[in-house]
Scaffold this active site. Structure first.
Site, PDB file in Angstrom:
ATOM      1  N   CYS B  97       0.822  -1.216   0.000  1.00 12.45           N
ATOM      2  CA  CYS B  97       0.000   0.000   0.000  1.00 12.45           C
ATOM      3  C   CYS B  97       0.859   1.271   0.000  1.00 12.45           C
ATOM      4  CB  CYS B  97      -0.976  -0.051   1.177  1.00 12.45           C
ATOM      5  SG  CYS B  97      -2.455   0.917   0.893  1.00 12.45           S
ATOM      6  N   ARG B 131     -12.568   4.700  -4.006  1.00 12.07           N
ATOM      7  CA  ARG B 131     -11.764   3.843  -3.135  1.00 12.07           C
ATOM      8  C   ARG B 131     -12.061   2.382  -3.461  1.00 12.07           C
ATOM      9  NH1 ARG B 131      -8.484   5.646   0.805  1.00 12.07           N
ATOM     10  NH2 ARG B 131      -7.652   3.988   2.106  1.00 12.07           N
ATOM     11  N   HIS B 193      -3.576  -6.320   1.726  1.00 10.78           N
ATOM     12  CA  HIS B 193      -3.526  -6.484   3.178  1.00 10.78           C
ATOM     13  C   HIS B 193      -4.121  -7.850   3.513  1.00 10.78           C
ATOM     14  CE1 HIS B 193      -2.624  -2.224   3.549  1.00 10.78           C
ATOM     15  NE2 HIS B 193      -3.602  -1.976   2.702  1.00 10.78           N
TER      16      HIS B 193
END
Lengths: 472, 265
Positions: B97, B131, B193
């Site tokens: 990220c 997003r 993640h």
């Protein structure tokens, strides 16, 4: 021109009746509807909440924060009730705008008159700006801001920034009750039109030695330098000071102190302001995190002008909201259920059930779901200090949609694989298997995420152990 | 007797860049080394700390905007140069990220000056308006990878890197070209993640082996029983295949159905 019945009034009663009908349908079909009627009400009349809220004789209190908002808002509702006022409260933890709308329409006549004197509203973090706009409360209680469900809220900074903008719109007729042991909250509430009452703890006997892995915001929101803690109590909460610019925890208007913890069951503490005090109040909630909730509730009670003796009596009779930290008796055994939803809260639960980090006192089942209300990203499990569970020999079961992630996390935390009971299938089946496999143990613990807790409650309720929460 | 092996793990900005449970990656590298008798040594490299010469594998997680700016400043100059040359020399690395973005040339926010990265990867990132949030499944040289993405940055790969994986389910680097992450020599960057390594043990072992090789140690790794890891992997993949219920544009009725509490039996 003659006055016609306002289109607003028509919309309002259409909205309220449609929502009440939805609620009735859901109830009859056996689904405990909490949010759906609100969704209907808001669809028809987006302003229905403010129309009802402004007719509350004694106004409204809004409670927000990552951890403890359900417990704190319940404590405040009990305190207000003890002062002789009727309260409207979103008790089922339905804290998004639609849940608040559902609560208001359920407790209002078709013409929009509320059937309570005061409202105590728990608000979700992301929904706070909207709920403040709709409810226009006289009191806003801000507990803390921890890392929680980043898939829903974005980053912690984002939530803080949105709160700051929303709080800036409040007028001096709204008072803020703010936990300034949280550096972020202290910062975003430091320069507003609304007056502020600060609260926090002074409990040197419970301070932590180091910042836990889950800690957020360990840097100064003013200058960006690192913060240090004269005393750290929980997550990033404590008596903090910036190493560079000197920005520090503001003076406490209301202070919680002399906290004595009694393992999983209760705490005794005193809360003081300049001119009022509740001394040695015993509350049936465990852990240092609940000392914050008690302090917040007392501060709110004082701000509403309620006598300390009334506040104290209400807190001493307080019982935990569903699933927050409750015990149920089932089949002659005691089952403790503690909701887990983010790293800091989970660490505090682990600290409590291991007696401060030594070893588990009872076989434990951890139930992890990843529905929207739980947080769809289970990464947060890796920020929890499960290494606390590595010592000891009692079994740990894992279940839920992401129970497999949990079992894997425990393996990497150093929990011996022979202690792990990874359960698949439904939560009801897992609960049954867990109870069978631990037969003979008088006490067990269950640590579920939010939707897992609903399923556990329902399963235990069907078996006769606890009441269904929507019947409260 | 072969000589005692050690794995030196350089954890970049553990307090500032650790927002999505990415600590799990460091735990997994350490444990999977330790279970094989390789001594893990975690070296925390925070702001102001120099990059040591003897790091085998770097880990660099994600952070919030404010921290990312501080870290970008810290990496400007000799520190970023050291890190880039270690990667150029073949050090193993995983960046996730925000760390992934800072391994590239630049991150361009909407309304702030561009944030320079260390340029180890030939990638650039622009702030996006949407997003990307959800479970991701991707195909790679390590087999099927599964993780959770949560980013609005759009990353574009240049000719100097190859994609780390190809998206099967999810959005990936930019939601357009079907790529996820980047690979350059023994360094990897991605948006996954979860944490990613606990559920993708083959990837963890590849990083450990490349790290051991980098400083001339024996990179042979005995296999480990990965039953729990594989179960976690499978359950995450199963989740990725289920429709997201909070997707925008669904009917009021569908949304009511999705949010009504669970039926009692």
């Amino acid at each position: 021109m003659t006055a016609r019945p306002g289109i607003g009034a028509v919309r309002q009663s259409a909205s309220i009746s449609a929502a009440k009908a939805t609620l009735e349908v859901l109830r009859r079909s056996g689904r405990g509807g909490t949010a759906a009627p609100g969704l209907v009400a808001l669809q028809i009349d987006p302003e229905v909440v403010s129309r009802i809220a402004r007719r509350l004789p004694d106004g409204a209190v809004v409670v927000a924060g990552t951890n403890g908002k359900t417990t704190t808002s319940r404590m405040i509702a009990d305190i207000v009730e003890a002062s002789g006022r009727s309260v409207i409260h979103n008790r089922s933890g339905s804290n998004l705008a639609r849940g608040v709308a559902a609560t208001f329409v359920e407790h209002a006549s078709l013409s929009g008159n509320p059937n309570g004197q005061m409202a105590v509203i728990e608000s979700d973090e992301a929904a706070l700006p909207e709920i403040l706009r709709l409810v226009r409360p006289r009191l806003v209680v801000l507990n803390n801001l921890f890392r929680d469900q980043l898939d829903r809220y974005g980053e912690l900074d984002t939530v803080g920034t949105k709160w700051k903008a929303a709080l800036a719109k409040l007028t001096p007729s709204t008072r803020l009750i703010v936990d300034v042991d949280d550096p972020t909250l202290a910062n975003i509430t430091s320069d507003l039109a609304a007056p502020r009452t600060t609260f926090g703890l002074s409990v040197p006997e419970h301070k932590l030695d180091e910042l836990p892995h889950a800690a957020d915001a360990a840097f100064c929101r003013k200058c960006g330098a690192d913060l240090t803690y004269r005393e750290l109590y929980l997550g990033h909460l404590g008596d903090w000071v910036c190493t560079s610019c000197g920005f520090a925890r503001p003076a406490l208007d209301v202070m919680g102190c002399d906290v004595h913890l009694d393992a999983m069951s209760s705490l005794t503490m005193s809360v003081r302001s300049m001119d009022k005090e509740t001394r040695d109040v015993t509350v049936q909630v465990p852990g240092i995190y609940n000392a914050y909730n008690v302090t917040a509730a007392v501060a709110a009670g004082f701000a509403l002008g309620i006598e300390p003796a009334v506040v104290q009596a209400a807190l001493e009779q307080f019982r935990s909201p569903f699933g927050r930290a409750e015990k149920v008796i089932f089949d002659g055994r005691e089952i403790s259920i503690a909701l887990v939803k983010n790293p800091v809260g989970f660490n505090e639960v682990l600290r409590t059930i291991t007696g401060g980090g030594s070893e588990l006192a009872a076989p434990t089942m951890i139930v992890i779901n990843d529905e929207f209300a739980d947080g769809r990203d289970v990464s947060w499990l890796w920020d929890v200090d499960f290494e606390m569970l590595a010592a000891g020999s009692l079994p740990i079961a894992t279940a839920g949609i992401r129970g497999a992630d949990m079992a894997n996390r425990l393996k990497y935390a150093g929990v011996d694989e022979s202690r792990l009971i990874p359960l698949e299938g439904s939560i009801e089946q897992a609960l049954q298997t867990f109870l069978d496999r631990t037969r003979g143990e008088p006490r067990v613990s269950i640590l579920p995420t939010y939707t897992a807790m609903l399923a556990i409650r329902a399963a235990l309720g069907d078996a006769g152990a606890v009441d269904r929460f929507w019947e409260e | 007797m072969s000589r005692q092996r050690t794995l030196r793990i350089g954890w970049l900005y553990p307090t500032k860049m650790n927002i999505y449970g990415d600590r799990g990656n460091v735990i997994v590298l350490s444990q999977r080394a330790a279970w094989r008798g390789i001594e893990p040594q975690v070296v925390e490299l925070d702001i102001g700390d120099p990059i040591p010469d003897d790091i085998d594998v770097f880990f660099f997680g994600g952070g919030q905007d404010q921290e990312q700016i501080a870290v970008s400043n810290d990496l400007a100059g000799p520190k970023g140069d050291r890190l880039r040359s270690a990667i150029e020399d073949g050090a193993a690395a995983l960046a996730v990220c925000g760390g992934y973005q800072l391994f590239g040339h630049v991150y361009r926010p909407h309304d702030a000056p561009p944030l320079p990265g260390i340029g180890a990867f030939d990638i650039e990132t622009d702030a996006g308006s949407e997003r990307f949030i959800g479970n991701v499944v991707a195909e790679s040289q390590w087999g099927e990878l599964v993780g959770f993405e949560n980013h609005s940055g759009l990353t574009w790969l240049g000719s100097g890197v190859e994609p780390m994986a190809r998206i099967v389910h999810g959005r990936g680097n930019n939601g357009q070209d079907g790529t996820e992450g980047a690979k350059y020599r023994n360094a990897l960057g991605c948006y996954l993640h979860g944490s990613i390594l606990p559920k993708n043990p083959a990837l963890a072992d590849w990083l450990i082996a490349r790290g051991l090789e980098y400083r001339g140690q024996d990179s042979e790794l005995e296999s480990l029983p990965d039953t729990l890891e594989e179960r976690a992997h499978r359950s995450a993949v199963a989740r990725a295949r289920i429709e997201r219920r909070d997707e925008p544009g669904r009917s009021l009725l569908a949304r009511i159905a999705a949010y009504a509490p669970i039926p009692r039996s």
